[in-house]
Design an enzyme around this catalytic site. Sequence first.
Site, short mmCIF file in Angstrom:
data_model
loop_
_atom_site.label_atom_id
_atom_site.label_comp_id
_atom_site.label_asym_id
_atom_site.label_seq_id
_atom_site.Cartn_x
_atom_site.Cartn_y
_atom_site.Cartn_z
CD GLU A 14 24.84 132.12 102.88
OE1 GLU A 14 24.06 131.69 101.99
OE2 GLU A 14 25.94 131.60 103.12
CG PHE A 44 37.84 131.32 96.83
CD1 PHE A 44 37.12 130.67 95.82
CD2 PHE A 44 37.59 130.97 98.15
CE1 PHE A 44 36.19 129.70 96.13
CE2 PHE A 44 36.66 130.00 98.46
CZ PHE A 44 35.95 129.37 97.45
CD GLN A 45 33.63 131.53 99.29
OE1 GLN A 45 34.02 131.82 100.41
NE2 GLN A 45 32.78 130.53 99.05
CE LYS A 90 40.07 134.31 106.98
NZ LYS A 90 40.01 133.08 106.18
#
Lengths: 187, 562
Positions: free
Chosen positions: B53, B115-116, B165
């Site tokens: 990235e 998570f993340q 998301k």
Amino acid sequence: METKLYTITVFSENTVGVLNQITIIFTRRGLNIETLSVSPSALPGIHKFTITLFTTPDMVEKVVNQIDKRVDILKAYYNTDEDLVFQELALYKLATEKVLELGSVEYFIRKYNIRVLEISNDCTVFLKAGHYAETQSLFEELSEKVGVLQFIRSGRIAITRSKVERLSDMLEEMQKIQEKQNGNRKV
Amino acid sequence: MKKEVTGAQALMLSLIEEGVDTIFGYPGGAIIPVYDALYDFRDKVNHILARHEQGATHAAQGYARVSGKVGVSLVTSGPAATNAITGIADALLDSTPLVVIAGQVGTSLLGTDAFQEIDVVGITQPITKWSYQIRHAKDITWAVARAFYIARNGRPGPVMLDFTKSAQNEMVEFDYKPCTFIRSYLPYPEIRENQIDKAAQLINEAKKPYALVGQGVILANAEKELIDFLEKADIPAASTLLGLSAMPSDFRLNKGFLGMHGNVAPNMKTNECDVLIAIGMRFDDRVTGDLNTYAKQAKIIHMDIDQSEIGKNVPVDAPILGSVKESLPALTAKINSAKHTDWIDSFGEYDKQEYDAVIRNEVYRTEGELTMGEVVNKITEATKNKAVVVTDVGQNQMIAARYFKYTETRSVVTSGGLGTMGFGIPAALGAKVGAPDRTVCLFAGDGGFQMTMQELGTIMQENLGVKIILLDNRFLGMVRQWQELFFDERYSFTHMKNPDFVAIAKSYNIDSRLVTKREELDDAIADMLKDDKPYVLVVEVEQKGMVYPMVPAGSCVTNIIM
């Protein structure tokens, strides 16, 4: 260079994370914020920050410019105490039995112009508005004579002595400039 | 009739509304819905898959710097967002317009150490112009429009969109309105006549006026306005690192490169001029050296679009706030035509000293080991000074900046403010995407090359004709130079045992050649430039080369080691 107390006033959009955007500018330069007070301004959706700190004239100028540069900030400026009418609030919680032992609270009320917010079996709460030195001196005298169970002081709030602060005029002016520029420039 | 789309589709449609046709990215869990939407837009958007990235953000920077468009980078949450940080910080310091979109966990998981999940807005606020979390699909068009407006207008910079998301999956009516106004942000301050008048008076009274040209000129597309200004009053000028290529190298009034490893005359003249005109530059410490001895004899005019830059480092006699696109013509109109022949000629004496002490030995050596300077010089000649030069950071960067020459603007892509080693390879591939018809030459050292050499994979996959010149001295050269000069030759961990770089390039199916001798160089350069395919030219240069002249850090600009 000699430091003195400056009061920085910031008008911002009321969005998540604005306070962080402001404080990181102080952090980077290793500056301690002395007091901070935030509340909605007279204009809906716009918040007003009043920040005090001890620093040099050169530093306060640079810090204010860097705050003002942030996209979510409408306006930032600074003043010294001479330019301002300012105030802080302090609350003092005392044990009621100790207050009664004094026999009278008239002395404090007259000398410090306090208001009594609460008297109950458990506690008595005084409120005092004033400058730092005034709220501090009451704190010291109460500590000595009665004992203070809890003490809290607000950040400074301030308004300028000069002509009326017209943020709405400034906003109108910005809109006019940008509309004119949008006409000239392909955005 | 407005159509209902998912948030992910709304993002893609918004990007297309903003004219985006290229994205540098890397997919992952929290951005999969956007990648799924992107799949249907492959005919409109060229997505380039980076290998890391950091590479995606540097590539977007390279793209933006050569094209003048906003670079776009698309990554997932958590570690992807943190990997992108270096490119974002680099873009802030070098005023590069960038929109980075990172996935984020769904709103119900925010703040739970999911998570993340990482606090992207909190992390990026100090290194972006604006950072915003999109929590609901209805905010997407507003946020994207605002992001592009902020990134490209005023002093450009990076913007972060932290895209949950859940917002990617929500349904929303798509209705796009570009942003044309933000009440809290005036990107182009109005030019004030009284500031122009004051500066014009100083210039008209000047006997020894001198201009310092920064990237502000390039960002404002004011190259012509600059030339008109300089020519009217016959004002010699020099460039900062990022201002290079704003003026052609052979322009009569272009006196060269400023700063720590700049030319002698431009630095010396800073402390001899009577009026110093800073145009779209920010008096970085690598330009000024010790501020207490910097241009004290001169009246200083500072033209900049960013109020917070004026007076930040150098006290200013005549500030001119605003875009130089507007302020330069306004100033040109008010100044008198003049000739400063003797003053301009006086630069020549220092140029001669520098040639004798440094350039002859660095660039025109005929025996002994190869130098970085001669390689750069041969390549600028072979490309007729028309190439885009991209650099990594360190000696390779300073030598490239010193000896590469320019005929066109937007020909330099380098990490100036942040000084990011590893910037080179990804920035070069982004530059090639942004300027496909130009030759793009990257100069990198063996240190920086190995920080992001996985991006050779991106170059291979996209078949990007980047010409990589690896100046291999088996040392972290700039640090070694400081150790030699200031740390008693104690070479603490600056020596590198290197791999076979040619084999590495070949494993990516990229043509490559190793040059160790002077007589091989011309042929190898011709081989590299014969077509528009990627190439890695590995040149073994002297191990202990030095970049001179040098103004030691924090020293007076006239204290020059040669």
